[in-house]
Design an enzyme around this catalytic site. Structure first.
Site, mmCIF file in Angstrom:
data_model
loop_
_atom_site.group_PDB
_atom_site.id
_atom_site.type_symbol
_atom_site.label_atom_id
_atom_site.label_comp_id
_atom_site.label_asym_id
_atom_site.label_seq_id
_atom_site.Cartn_x
_atom_site.Cartn_y
_atom_site.Cartn_z
ATOM 1 N N ARG A 109 45.317 36.666 63.440
ATOM 2 C CA ARG A 109 46.263 35.781 62.725
ATOM 3 C C ARG A 109 45.613 34.541 62.127
ATOM 4 N NH1 ARG A 109 49.962 37.525 66.704
ATOM 5 N NH2 ARG A 109 51.331 39.059 65.721
ATOM 6 N N LYS A 131 41.694 30.940 47.256
ATOM 7 C CA LYS A 131 42.257 32.235 46.835
ATOM 8 C C LYS A 131 41.331 33.294 47.406
ATOM 9 C CE LYS A 131 43.547 32.105 42.200
ATOM 10 N NZ LYS A 131 44.048 32.890 41.064
ATOM 11 N N GLU A 173 32.974 30.534 33.820
ATOM 12 C CA GLU A 173 34.124 29.990 34.567
ATOM 13 C C GLU A 173 34.221 28.468 34.377
ATOM 14 O OE1 GLU A 173 36.366 31.904 35.794
ATOM 15 O OE2 GLU A 173 35.527 33.627 36.855
ATOM 16 N N LYS A 218 37.940 21.543 39.584
ATOM 17 C CA LYS A 218 38.683 22.571 40.324
ATOM 18 C C LYS A 218 39.409 21.952 41.523
ATOM 19 C CE LYS A 218 39.389 27.018 41.829
ATOM 20 N NZ LYS A 218 38.822 28.310 42.141
ATOM 21 N N GLU A 228 49.275 28.051 43.065
ATOM 22 C CA GLU A 228 49.341 28.569 41.700
ATOM 23 C C GLU A 228 50.778 28.709 41.185
ATOM 24 O OE1 GLU A 228 46.174 31.451 40.746
ATOM 25 O OE2 GLU A 228 47.671 32.523 39.598
ATOM 26 N N ARG A 232 47.691 25.500 38.237
ATOM 27 C CA ARG A 232 46.539 26.348 38.578
ATOM 28 C C ARG A 232 46.553 27.663 37.804
ATOM 29 N NH1 ARG A 232 44.240 27.659 44.710
ATOM 30 N NH2 ARG A 232 42.375 28.742 43.989
ATOM 31 N N ASN A 236 43.676 30.967 34.807
ATOM 32 C CA ASN A 236 43.585 32.394 34.485
ATOM 33 C C ASN A 236 43.353 32.637 32.997
ATOM 34 O OD1 ASN A 236 44.008 33.255 37.160
ATOM 35 N ND2 ASN A 236 46.187 32.799 36.949
ATOM 36 N N HIS A 239 41.545 35.655 31.573
ATOM 37 C CA HIS A 239 41.514 36.700 32.600
ATOM 38 C C HIS A 239 42.433 37.881 32.311
ATOM 39 C CE1 HIS A 239 39.141 33.759 34.673
ATOM 40 N NE2 HIS A 239 38.989 34.534 35.723
ATOM 41 N N HIS A 243 40.496 41.268 32.803
ATOM 42 C CA HIS A 243 40.798 42.280 33.819
ATOM 43 C C HIS A 243 40.943 43.668 33.200
ATOM 44 C CE1 HIS A 243 42.259 39.172 37.013
ATOM 45 N NE2 HIS A 243 40.955 39.150 36.820
ATOM 46 N N HIS A 256 31.828 39.888 36.062
ATOM 47 C CA HIS A 256 33.151 39.263 35.931
ATOM 48 C C HIS A 256 33.119 38.093 34.933
ATOM 49 C CE1 HIS A 256 37.057 37.695 36.940
ATOM 50 N NE2 HIS A 256 36.538 36.539 37.251
HETATM 51 P P1 NAD Z 1 28.913 38.719 43.325
HETATM 52 O O1 NAD Z 1 29.428 38.120 44.557
HETATM 53 O O2 NAD Z 1 29.037 40.185 43.163
HETATM 54 O O3 NAD Z 1 27.372 38.317 43.186
HETATM 55 C C1 NAD Z 1 26.658 38.761 42.078
HETATM 56 C C2 NAD Z 1 25.345 39.461 42.469
HETATM 57 O O4 NAD Z 1 24.383 38.472 42.778
HETATM 58 C C3 NAD Z 1 25.440 40.353 43.685
HETATM 59 O O5 NAD Z 1 24.653 41.493 43.496
HETATM 60 C C4 NAD Z 1 24.862 39.489 44.788
HETATM 61 O O6 NAD Z 1 24.300 40.248 45.850
HETATM 62 C C5 NAD Z 1 23.786 38.752 44.034
HETATM 63 N N1 NAD Z 1 23.403 37.442 44.586
HETATM 64 C C6 NAD Z 1 24.201 36.535 45.168
HETATM 65 N N2 NAD Z 1 23.525 35.416 45.415
HETATM 66 C C7 NAD Z 1 22.259 35.625 44.996
HETATM 67 C C8 NAD Z 1 21.093 34.829 44.957
HETATM 68 N N3 NAD Z 1 21.108 33.568 45.384
HETATM 69 N N4 NAD Z 1 19.956 35.354 44.437
HETATM 70 C C9 NAD Z 1 19.952 36.625 43.937
HETATM 71 N N5 NAD Z 1 21.035 37.424 43.928
HETATM 72 C C10 NAD Z 1 22.171 36.925 44.458
HETATM 73 O O7 NAD Z 1 29.562 38.063 42.016
HETATM 74 P P2 NAD Z 1 30.054 36.579 41.669
HETATM 75 O O8 NAD Z 1 29.902 36.476 40.209
HETATM 76 O O9 NAD Z 1 29.468 35.565 42.545
HETATM 77 O O10 NAD Z 1 31.614 36.633 42.014
HETATM 78 C C11 NAD Z 1 32.509 37.447 41.313
HETATM 79 C C12 NAD Z 1 33.739 37.645 42.163
HETATM 80 O O11 NAD Z 1 34.355 36.393 42.392
HETATM 81 C C13 NAD Z 1 34.784 38.536 41.525
HETATM 82 O O12 NAD Z 1 35.221 39.479 42.465
HETATM 83 C C14 NAD Z 1 35.902 37.590 41.157
HETATM 84 O O13 NAD Z 1 37.169 38.210 41.198
HETATM 85 C C15 NAD Z 1 35.760 36.544 42.231
HETATM 86 N N6 NAD Z 1 36.324 35.238 41.882
HETATM 87 C C16 NAD Z 1 37.152 34.649 42.755
HETATM 88 C C17 NAD Z 1 37.698 33.411 42.501
HETATM 89 C C18 NAD Z 1 38.586 32.747 43.499
HETATM 90 O O14 NAD Z 1 39.154 31.694 43.202
HETATM 91 N N7 NAD Z 1 38.720 33.289 44.671
HETATM 92 C C19 NAD Z 1 37.382 32.752 41.303
HETATM 93 C C20 NAD Z 1 36.505 33.369 40.401
HETATM 94 C C21 NAD Z 1 35.982 34.624 40.709
#
Ligand code: NAD
Length: 355
Positions: A109, A131, A173, A218, A228, A232, A236, A239, A243, A256
């Protein structure tokens, strides 16, 4: 440098380049993937002290941001006998922080978690704001919760090993936030030296500045609208298009952030048709995205099919399409009454190939 996310009893600090020592009373599980752990785990562990430290590695990639990974994570937590006083550390990009945050919110929980992001995208955006969630067959981020971390530590040293495309994706972003909320931040981004940005052999002051400026923005938005409800939602921007692009390309063609960059350009073309943005403003944004080596074009095969795919997105609940559109640079609005013909016009422009 510290920035506070102000959420009454759920408030927390995001620090930039301040992680010297991390101490915990109970058990800690560091959750990462093999790639990141191979590169940076030792550096993290040298600063971490707890009664017991467990390392959990999940599979790497957006395709593993699903319920199976959540189950795997929870099983590992039970095997390690983590209790409600334990803490999870999400050590990775947005995929890891989204999974770990959601796992933390439902394990017994809810237990504490902190984010130590290792991608620029996670530092400037995903790791801040609570999020959390995973994808399923129906689309992206459809299962999840709002669950705030106890703290976020952004360390720009981790970015030294990040590939160029991933760095660029993070900028998408930040650019998104600047266009929707703050023209001054857009000027800040315009003035950044892209050679310094892409040259990881230089010192990482430039990343620290970017992270700080983006997180400030942010944190302010999340502090005003955690769940949101209105403000907030503007984050998006881009997005709705992104998506669909990610879905149509099975998450394989674009990162992404890259899909978001294309989505920003598509949204801008719609804003242009509505008279919300001028041609000059559209071009200015496109140029900025290109400066950070981001794509702005995706060839749509069938505009009707693309249009129908919008309705799978959770932002189109009640069968009403919502578009976040800039109204000038630094301000955005939510529109849910745009005529289908106009949207199709924009989508059709993207079926024609580049001029
Ligand atoms: P990711 O987490 O897949 O990382 C990208 C790649 O980089 C992966 O292969 C990872 O292993 C590698 N990596 C990570 N750190 C590294 C480093 N220091 N050196 C070398 N390689 C490294 O992708 P991302 O772009 O970080 O995140 C995308 C995700 O975030 C999506 O799923 C998206 O929906 C989510 N997101 C969430 C929010 C939120 O508010 N929660 C906001 C924006 C995006």
């Amino acid at each position: 440098m510290n920035i506070k996310v102000n959420l009454e009893k759920n408030s927390y600090e995001v620090s930039v380049n301040e992680l010297k020592k991390l101490e915990f009373k109970g058990k800690v599980a560091v959750v990462s993937n093999a790639k990141i752990a191979g590169l940076h785990l030792q550096s993290l562990l040298s600063r971490l002290k707890a009664d017991e430290v467990f390392i959990i590695t999940l599979k790497d990639g957006e395709q593993y941001k699903n319920l199976q990974s959540i189950e795997e994570l929870l099983n590992q937590l039970f095997i390690s006998k983590l209790d409600r006083k334990s803490t999870l550390i999400a050590f990775g990009g947005g995929v890891i922080s989204d999974i770990v945050g959601f796992g933390a919110s439902i394990y017994q929980r809810g237990i504490d978690f902190i984010n130590i992001p290792t991608t620029l995208l996670a530092m400037v955006d995903a790791a801040v704001g609570g999020k959390t969630g995973v994808n399923n067959a129906f689309g992206k981020n459809l299962i999840g919760s709002f669950y705030q971390p106890r703290a976020v530590y952004c360390e720009s040293e981790f970015l030294k090993t990040l590939p160029q495309r991933e760095l660029s994706a993070g900028m998408a972003e930040f650019i998104k936030m600047a266009i929707t909320f703050d023209e001054k931040k857009l000027e800040f981004i315009e003035k950044l030296d892209e050679n310094a940005f892409f040259d990881k052999s230089l010192d990482d002051v430039i990343y620290a500045q970017i992270i700080f400026e983006s997180v400030k923005l942010k944190a302010d938005i999340v502090s005003k609208d955690e769940k949101e409800n209105d403000l907030r939602m503007l984050l998006n921007y881009g997005h709705t298009f992104a998506h669909v692009i990610e879905n149509q390309t099975q998450y394989k063609t674009f990162l992404h952030g890259e899909a978001v960059a294309i989505g920003i350009n598509m949204a801008n073309q719609l804003a242009l048709k509505l008279g919300f943005l001028s041609e000059v403003e559209c071009k200015k944004v496109e140029k900025l995205l290109h400066k950070f080596k981001l794509p702005t074009y995706y060839k749509i095969k069938d505009s009707n099919e693309f249009y129908e795919a919008f309705f799978l997105d959770k932002k189109s609940l009640n069968a009403k399409l919502h578009f976040i559109l800039p109204q000038g640079l630094g301000r955005a609005v939510i529109k849910n009454d745009i005529k289908k013909e106009l949207i199709l016009e924009v989508l059709t422009d993207f079926t024609k190939g580049r001029a």
